[in-house]
Design an enzyme around this catalytic site. Structure first.
Site, PDB file in Angstrom:
ATOM      1  CE  LYS A  64      19.618  76.186 102.993  1.00 42.51           C
ATOM      2  NZ  LYS A  64      19.673  75.106 104.010  1.00 42.51           N
ATOM      3  CD1 TRP A 117      30.355  74.014 110.354  1.00 37.91           C
ATOM      4  CD2 TRP A 117      28.687  74.708 109.032  1.00 37.91           C
ATOM      5  NE1 TRP A 117      30.053  72.992 109.493  1.00 37.91           N
ATOM      6  CE2 TRP A 117      29.023  73.386 108.665  1.00 37.91           C
ATOM      7  CE3 TRP A 117      27.657  75.361 108.346  1.00 37.91           C
ATOM      8  CZ2 TRP A 117      28.377  72.709 107.633  1.00 37.91           C
ATOM      9  CZ3 TRP A 117      27.014  74.675 107.316  1.00 37.91           C
ATOM     10  CH2 TRP A 117      27.376  73.371 106.967  1.00 37.91           C
ATOM     11  CD  GLU A 130      18.781  72.110 113.353  1.00 36.36           C
ATOM     12  OE1 GLU A 130      17.914  72.832 112.826  1.00 36.36           O
ATOM     13  OE2 GLU A 130      19.914  71.936 112.862  1.00 36.36           O
ATOM     14  CG  ASN A 189      18.675  72.051 102.495  1.00 32.23           C
ATOM     15  OD1 ASN A 189      19.136  73.142 102.171  1.00 32.23           O
ATOM     16  ND2 ASN A 189      18.689  71.614 103.744  1.00 32.23           N
ATOM     17  NE  ARG A 247      14.169  78.987 104.826  1.00 33.65           N
ATOM     18  CZ  ARG A 247      15.213  78.340 105.324  1.00 33.65           C
ATOM     19  NH1 ARG A 247      16.201  77.948 104.553  1.00 33.65           N
ATOM     20  NH2 ARG A 247      15.286  78.100 106.614  1.00 33.65           N
ATOM     21  NE  ARG A 252      19.518  69.803 110.712  1.00 35.05           N
ATOM     22  CZ  ARG A 252      20.741  69.320 110.901  1.00 35.05           C
ATOM     23  NH1 ARG A 252      20.957  68.298 111.715  1.00 35.05           N
ATOM     24  NH2 ARG A 252      21.762  69.858 110.274  1.00 35.05           N
ATOM     25  CG  ASP A 272      20.395  77.479 112.176  1.00 37.42           C
ATOM     26  OD1 ASP A 272      19.163  77.566 112.040  1.00 37.42           O
ATOM     27  OD2 ASP A 272      21.059  76.525 111.745  1.00 37.42           O
ATOM     28  CD  GLU A 282      22.871  75.716 106.062  1.00 33.15           C
ATOM     29  OE1 GLU A 282      21.844  75.076 105.797  1.00 33.15           O
ATOM     30  OE2 GLU A 282      23.257  75.954 107.230  1.00 33.15           O
ATOM     31  CD  GLU A 342      18.271  80.809 128.301  1.00 31.89           C
ATOM     32  OE1 GLU A 342      17.140  81.007 128.784  1.00 31.89           O
ATOM     33  OE2 GLU A 342      18.920  81.679 127.694  1.00 31.89           O
TER      34      GLU A 342
HETATM   35  C1  BDP Z   1      19.549  74.672 109.954  1.00 35.65           C
HETATM   36  C2  BDP Z   1      19.472  73.205 109.788  1.00 35.65           C
HETATM   37  C3  BDP Z   1      19.563  72.774 108.356  1.00 35.65           C
HETATM   38  C4  BDP Z   1      18.629  73.598 107.503  1.00 35.65           C
HETATM   39  C5  BDP Z   1      18.928  75.048 107.675  1.00 35.65           C
HETATM   40  C6  BDP Z   1      17.969  75.964 106.949  1.00 35.65           C
HETATM   41  O1  BDP Z   1      20.503  72.610 110.533  1.00 35.65           O
HETATM   42  O2  BDP Z   1      19.267  71.412 108.321  1.00 35.65           O
HETATM   43  O3  BDP Z   1      18.716  73.230 106.180  1.00 35.65           O
HETATM   44  O4  BDP Z   1      18.840  75.394 109.019  1.00 35.65           O
HETATM   45  O5  BDP Z   1      17.163  76.583 107.631  1.00 35.65           O
HETATM   46  O6  BDP Z   1      18.964  74.954 111.194  1.00 35.65           O
HETATM   47  O7  BDP Z   1      18.011  76.095 105.747  1.00 35.65           O
END
Ligand code: BDP
Length: 687
Positions: A290, A549, A401, A210, A327, A168, A373, A294, A519
């Site tokens: 994290k 998702w 993002e 990640n 997180r 991102r 998110d 995901e 917005e």
């Molecule tokens: C999302 C992003 C992703 C991140 C995730 C996160 O798309 O790339 O890894 O959050 O915060 O916004 O872990």
């Protein structure tokens, strides 16, 4: 003129009377002490004053005697010199902690300006504040400033990978890593540290949450010497380094067969890893994790909960003074869109509320501002105000993002202000997120705010030069969430572009209107997610509609929005305290801008504004695109007032934004026109 200097773009103050007034008060400098932090402070002060006033102050010795009757800047910690004694009776230095500071000077008495604190770091912050006063043209005749940060932890998270890419990232490649290794030349990292410290940032992670296999090794002997070098640069500016770690490291690095948090060999492995890190970096901050999110590993694999996972790591770090930042972005990303019972918005609260009070003292839960998110509009996460016996960190996203990827202008400070100011009512009125996250509301020892960086090795750091305002603004709000968006914008403009009043007026208008404009031409009324999957740029109304998702708008020919009420929906609205819960539960009370986040309504539903939902969509999209085009026109009026390099860079982006906003407008309007069959009252062209 690439924009590299950002808001520390010191220039000769063109206004002669102002410059000589400043010079009069700053002709001499007495700097007491020479720790690395104070050396950084001295370098900065000499650089800034030298350039802005045309000559650096004369450095005098503390005991210079008679000469000190001349105007003089006295800089140092209280108690380090008798010269600072006059301050001791005016301020309670013992209340300033490690980071608070005082800037004091009254033109009349002793001709001195004092920049002081109880600790070296506070002195550094005082110096940056004083420089800001000069950059913004403030009077320095009478000064009685006492500052303390609202938040203990004021962190930036990088999502940098060691191959040099940035998850991102919209501003080039990583400034830390290249092709699997650390970049040798760390000049840029040093400049970065300076910029962060100038806003009061005191903590940093350099690698992505990640954590892939190469980055897992950052906590091993292979890379710790490099991590230590980087940590040393940040330390000079009062910034503590943390690392994102792979929860499954004991398996990946240690060859164990499990990462079960309750397995003794796992705890032992982490203890050894922590001990080794502190051999290299004695003030290492700790781990950001994290987990179970995901596709990242975590304690769920072993039937354990997140307190088990976090506490095990916390115990490994505790003997060395380290922290775990865990997180809360935990949800099922493989859910079935046909199944309307599960709701991603509920997930963080459902996972973490039952664990309130079970985390160690050196654990902080890092909670995204909203339950989904980082959408342009979301309600505040109900974990704020929900959790009472757990340290918390508010997580914001500076990198744009979902808010235009630094191609669109979107000044996010107004959004963040709404988050900080949001009243959770957890302890009655006034229980704002700012009070919760700082730890004050529930008397927590730790707390603060973290945000995902928006910088890379782009010449201007941030891709869009005006996106620097988000980076600056985040730092300022982290220090003091009570500052207004307008004040922050004014400071940033003056520091970045100088004191020309036309530049200030035009840019202020552009910045402050940009969030609303963005917005207006994107997903309506808080529903979010109408972006292209994966890269998240540009309109795609159904891009995520039939995916796994958990991000849906449920539009059909009758209406749209997600029913998150307790009475007939997912029950998410019930995660808030009264009266917030009732407000979101009720179609009539729910604020317009979040209506479709909480309610499924017909297109003909009337908003508080008096418009129907469908007409609101048409109006905001036509107006939003039009106002986006005006941003470019407004900027053009500054052609002769901004240097051509920065002017051109911003203009290119604004021109793209104007075009792209039209694409957004047309996709969204057409989609809802075809779904609803309801024409625009004003007969504008919808394809
Ligand atoms: C999302 C992003 C992703 C991140 C995730 C996160 O798309 O790339 O890894 O959050 O915060 O916004 O872990």
């Amino acid at each position: 003129e690439s924009g590299y200097a950002c808001w520390l773009d010191y220039r000769l103050i063109p206004n002669e009377p102002l410059r000589s007034a400043y010079r009069k008060r700053c002709s001499q400098l007495v700097m007491i002490g020479d720790s690395p932090l104070l050396q950084a402070a001295r370098r900065e002060l000499n650089l800034a004053l030298g350039v802005m006033l045309g000559e650096a102050p004369v450095e005098a010795e503390e005991d210079a005697g008679a000469e000190l009757s001349l105007p003089v800047l006295v800089v140092g910690t209280i108690g380090s010199s008798q010269l600072l004694n006059p301050l001791a009776s005016l301020y309670h230095f013992d209340e300033l902690g490690e980071e608070g500071y005082v800037i004091h000077g009254s033109g009349s008495d002793d001709n001195r300006i004092y920049l002081s604190a109880d600790a070296d770091k506070g002195v550094l912050y005082a110096v940056f504040h004083f420089i800001r006063l000069l950059q913004t043209g403030a009077s320095i005749e009478q000064l009685a400033i006492r500052e303390l940060p609202s938040n203990g932890l004021r962190m930036i998270n990088h999502w940098d990978n060691m191959d040099g890419s940035i998850e991102r990232g919209y501003a080039g490649r990583s400034i830390f890593f290249h092709e699997g290794r650390f970049i040798e030349d760390q000049e840029r990292v040093r400049d970065y540290a300076r910029l962060l410290a100038s806003g009061g940032i005191n903590a940093l992670t350099i690698n992505n949450v990640n954590v892939h296999s190469q980055e897992s090794k950052l906590i091993t002997d292979e890379f710790l010497p490099d991590v230590a070098k980087t940590a040393a640069i940040f330390r000079e500016y009062g910034i503590r380094l943390y690392l994102s770690v792979n929860y499954a490291s004991p398996m990946e690095l240690g060859g164990l067969s499990t990462a079960d948090p309750l397995a003794p060999e796992v705890a032992e492995w982490w203890h050894g890893a922590a001990k080794n890190i502190y051999r290299y970096i004695p003030d290492f901050g700790g781990f950001v994790v994290k987990a179970d999110s995901e596709f990242r590993p975590g304690p769920f694999t072993y039937g354990r909960n997140h307190a088990d996972g976090a506490n095990m790591l916390a115990d490994a770090l505790a003997p060395f003074g380290g922290e775990v930042i865990w997180r809360c972005f935990v949800y099922n990303c493989l859910q079935n869109w046909r199944d309307r019972i599960t709701d991603r918005a509920r997930a963080a609260y459902d996972h973490f509320m039952p664990l309130d009070g079970t985390f160690r003292d050196n654990v902080m839960l890092q909670i995204k501002n909203g339950p989904m998110d980082f959408q342009v509009r979301e309600p505040v996460s109900p974990l704020f105000g929900g959790l009472k016996e757990t340290n918390q960190l508010l997580e914001l996203q500076i990198t744009q993002e979902y808010t235009g990827q630094q191609k669109h202008l979107c000044f996010l400070v107004p959004q963040w202000k709404e988050v900080f100011d949001f009243d959770t009512h957890a302890q009655g009125e006034g229980s704002t997120v700012a009070e919760v996250a700082s730890g004050r509301l529930f008397g927590r020892a730790r707390g603060g705010v973290a945000a995902v960086a928006n910088i890379g090795d782009d010449a201007s750091w941030s891709g869009h030069i005006l996106a620097q305002a988000n980076w600056y603004g985040y730092a300022r709000l982290a220090w003091n969430p009570k500052l207004s968006a307008e004040q922050i914008a004014r400071e940033w403009i003056a520091m970045t572009f100088g004191l020309d009043s036309a530049v200030e007026r035009v840019l202020l208008g552009m910045l402050l209107s940009s969030y609303r404009i963005y917005e207006d031409y994107t997903a309506p009324l808080g529903v979010g997610w109408m972006v292209n999957p994966n890269h998240h740029y540009g309109p795609n109304v159904d891009g995520y509609e039939y995916s796994k998702w958990g991000t849906y708008h449920y539009a059909d020919c009758h209406g749209m929005g997600v029913d998150r009420t307790v009475r007939s929906g997912t029950g998410y609205a019930g995660q808030y305290h009264s009266p917030v819960a009732e407000r979101y539960e009720s179609t009539a009370l729910c604020p317009d801008e979040l209506l479709l986040f909480f309610q499924h309504v017909p297109y003909t539903h009337r908003l508080k504004s008096g418009k129907t939902v469908i007409q609101h969509i048409y109006d905001t999209h036509f107006e939003g695109a039009e106002r986006a085009a005006q941003l470019a026109e407004q900027w053009k009026s500054l052609a002769s007032l901004v240097d051509s390099a920065r002017f051109g860079q911003v203009l290119d982006r604004l021109a793209h934004q104007a075009e792209h906003a039209e694409e957004w407008r047309d996709c969204i309007n057409t989609y809802f026109y075809r779904k609803s069959g309801i024409a625009d009252e004003r007969g504008r062209l919808i394809y």
